[in-house]
Write an enzyme that holds these catalytic residues in place. Structure first.
Site, PDB file in Angstrom:
ATOM      1  N   LYS A  60       0.833  -1.207   0.000  1.00  0.00           N
ATOM      2  CA  LYS A  60       0.000   0.000   0.000  1.00  0.00           C
ATOM      3  C   LYS A  60       0.865   1.253   0.000  1.00  0.00           C
ATOM      4  O   LYS A  60       0.564   2.246  -0.676  1.00  0.00           O
ATOM      5  CB  LYS A  60      -0.936  -0.011   1.224  1.00  0.00           C
ATOM      6  N   GLN A  80      -4.413  -1.614   9.669  1.00  0.00           N
ATOM      7  CA  GLN A  80      -4.451  -2.942   9.057  1.00  0.00           C
ATOM      8  C   GLN A  80      -5.087  -3.960  10.000  1.00  0.00           C
ATOM      9  O   GLN A  80      -4.742  -4.035  11.177  1.00  0.00           O
ATOM     10  CB  GLN A  80      -3.014  -3.370   8.676  1.00  0.00           C
ATOM     11  N   ASP A  95     -11.119   3.136   4.642  1.00  0.00           N
ATOM     12  CA  ASP A  95     -11.598   1.754   4.544  1.00  0.00           C
ATOM     13  C   ASP A  95     -13.132   1.717   4.445  1.00  0.00           C
ATOM     14  O   ASP A  95     -13.696   0.725   3.986  1.00  0.00           O
ATOM     15  CB  ASP A  95     -11.207   0.970   5.809  1.00  0.00           C
TER      16      ASP A  95
HETATM   17  N1  GUN Z   1      -7.215  -6.660   6.200  1.00  0.00           N
HETATM   18  C1  GUN Z   1      -7.668  -7.373   5.140  1.00  0.00           C
HETATM   19  N2  GUN Z   1      -8.342  -6.572   4.287  1.00  0.00           N
HETATM   20  C2  GUN Z   1      -8.308  -5.331   4.834  1.00  0.00           C
HETATM   21  C3  GUN Z   1      -8.840  -4.085   4.420  1.00  0.00           C
HETATM   22  O1  GUN Z   1      -9.495  -3.944   3.378  1.00  0.00           O
HETATM   23  N3  GUN Z   1      -8.588  -3.026   5.241  1.00  0.00           N
HETATM   24  C4  GUN Z   1      -7.882  -3.161   6.394  1.00  0.00           C
HETATM   25  N4  GUN Z   1      -7.698  -2.066   7.139  1.00  0.00           N
HETATM   26  N5  GUN Z   1      -7.384  -4.313   6.817  1.00  0.00           N
HETATM   27  C5  GUN Z   1      -7.604  -5.387   6.028  1.00  0.00           C
END
Ligand code: GUN
Length: 297
Positions: free
Chosen positions: A52, A96, A119
């Site tokens: 990311k 995350q 998110d």
């Molecule tokens: N862990 C797995 N997928 C995601 C996501 O889309 N956002 C976040 N913050 N954590 C994740």
């Protein structure tokens, strides 16, 4: 012939559009910034977060990263979020998931300022999505919606089956599919671990979104011929490779690829779209916070 849905290519188009908007916003004095927060020793989570950050760099978004020891008290994460909420150079915050067991996910997600919640997991943003007035669509279902649109998959009146009811994918995916919109209007069934006769549900599905988190859970023999199959799963399974594992989806690709009309591969299908939509949401967040119009479809 089965069409292989190329997520890398559609994601590249999204990234190009995002990069143009980043440049326009930067000229207007608004350099979009995304903060990622990792509180985990999980190798996959570490990889996702570093990807990311790399994605941000590629499109000109400033990225900030905070790492918190997985054994630290939850208060350390709260304080980090409070600090990021108050910063003018941070427009998006991504914590995350999953978090360590001693940290309550709900409390964490509610602590993130809703206007920085790229998110789309804060209850205010979940509510807006359900009400058909989304501020930030969650990245994976939004990416799936873009893929369906890019490949002209008709959702209007289609029978869609979402396999999985997670807050991250299944629930928001179903909500997007049922919205009264050109990319919605699907008759949508959400299946999960307590569903009886999943096979019967899949047999009637024009669109299947597999998001159960179980390797190769959906077999080609259960699919309707010509169905569009979107595989959200990214599962690491032991394999005799250099890394000691390989990635497989929630769909058994080999058995599904000849039955489906169109199918996403793993990797290279939904994964790149999820990452691209995070960049999209970050730029959107920057525009909203600084009251600058953002031109993204
Ligand atoms: N862990 C797995 N997928 C995601 C996501 O889309 N956002 C976040 N913050 N954590 C994740």
């Amino acid at each position: 012939m089965t069409e292989i849905i190329d997520g890398e290519s559609v994601a590249a188009d999204v990234r190009d559009a995002v990069a143009d908007e980043v440049s326009r916003l930067s000229d207007a004095g608004v350099g979009p910034g995304l903060a990622t927060v990792l509180m985990s020793d999980d190798a996959a989570s570490e990889t996702y977060v570093s990807m990311k950050q790399r994605d941000c760099e590629e499109v000109g978004i400033e990225s900030f990263h905070v790492e918190i020891d997985a054994g630290a008290p939850a208060s350390e994460l709260y304080e980090t979020i409070d600090d990021l909420n108050g910063r003018d150079d941070v427009h998006g915050i991504l914590v995350q998931l999953p978090l360590p067991d001693h940290v309550d996910k709900r409390t964490v997600l509610r602590r993130i300022a809703p206007e920085k919640d790229v998110d789309g997991f804060h209850p205010e943003n979940v509510g807006r999505l359900v009400a058909g007035d989304a501020r930030f669509k969650p990245c994976t279902p939004h990416g799936v919606q873009k893929l369906l649109d890019a490949y002209d998959v008709e959702t209007e009146g289609a029978d869609a089956v979402v396999v999985g009811r997670s807050d991250i994918v299944g629930k928001p995916m179903a909500n997007l599919l049922i919205q009264k919109s050109p990319t919605g209007n699907a008759t949508t069934t959400v299946c999960h671990s307590r569903t009886e006769d999943l096979e019967a549900k899949l047999a009637g599905a024009d669109i299947v979104v597999a998001a159960a988190g179980i390797p190769e859970f959906v077999d080609g023999s259960t699919l309707k011929s010509g169905a569009t199959v979107i595989d959200v799963g990214i599962n690491r399974v032991d394999a005799d490779t250099e890394k000691g594992y390989e990635l497989v989806g929630d769909v058994d690709y080999e058995s599904a690829k000849d039955v489906a009309g169109a199918i996403t591969p793993v990797p290279g299908g939904v994964g790149p779209m999820t990452r691209a939509m995070l960049l999209y949401n970050t730029v959107k967040a920057a525009g909203l916070q600084r009251d600058v119009a953002v031109d993204l479809e």
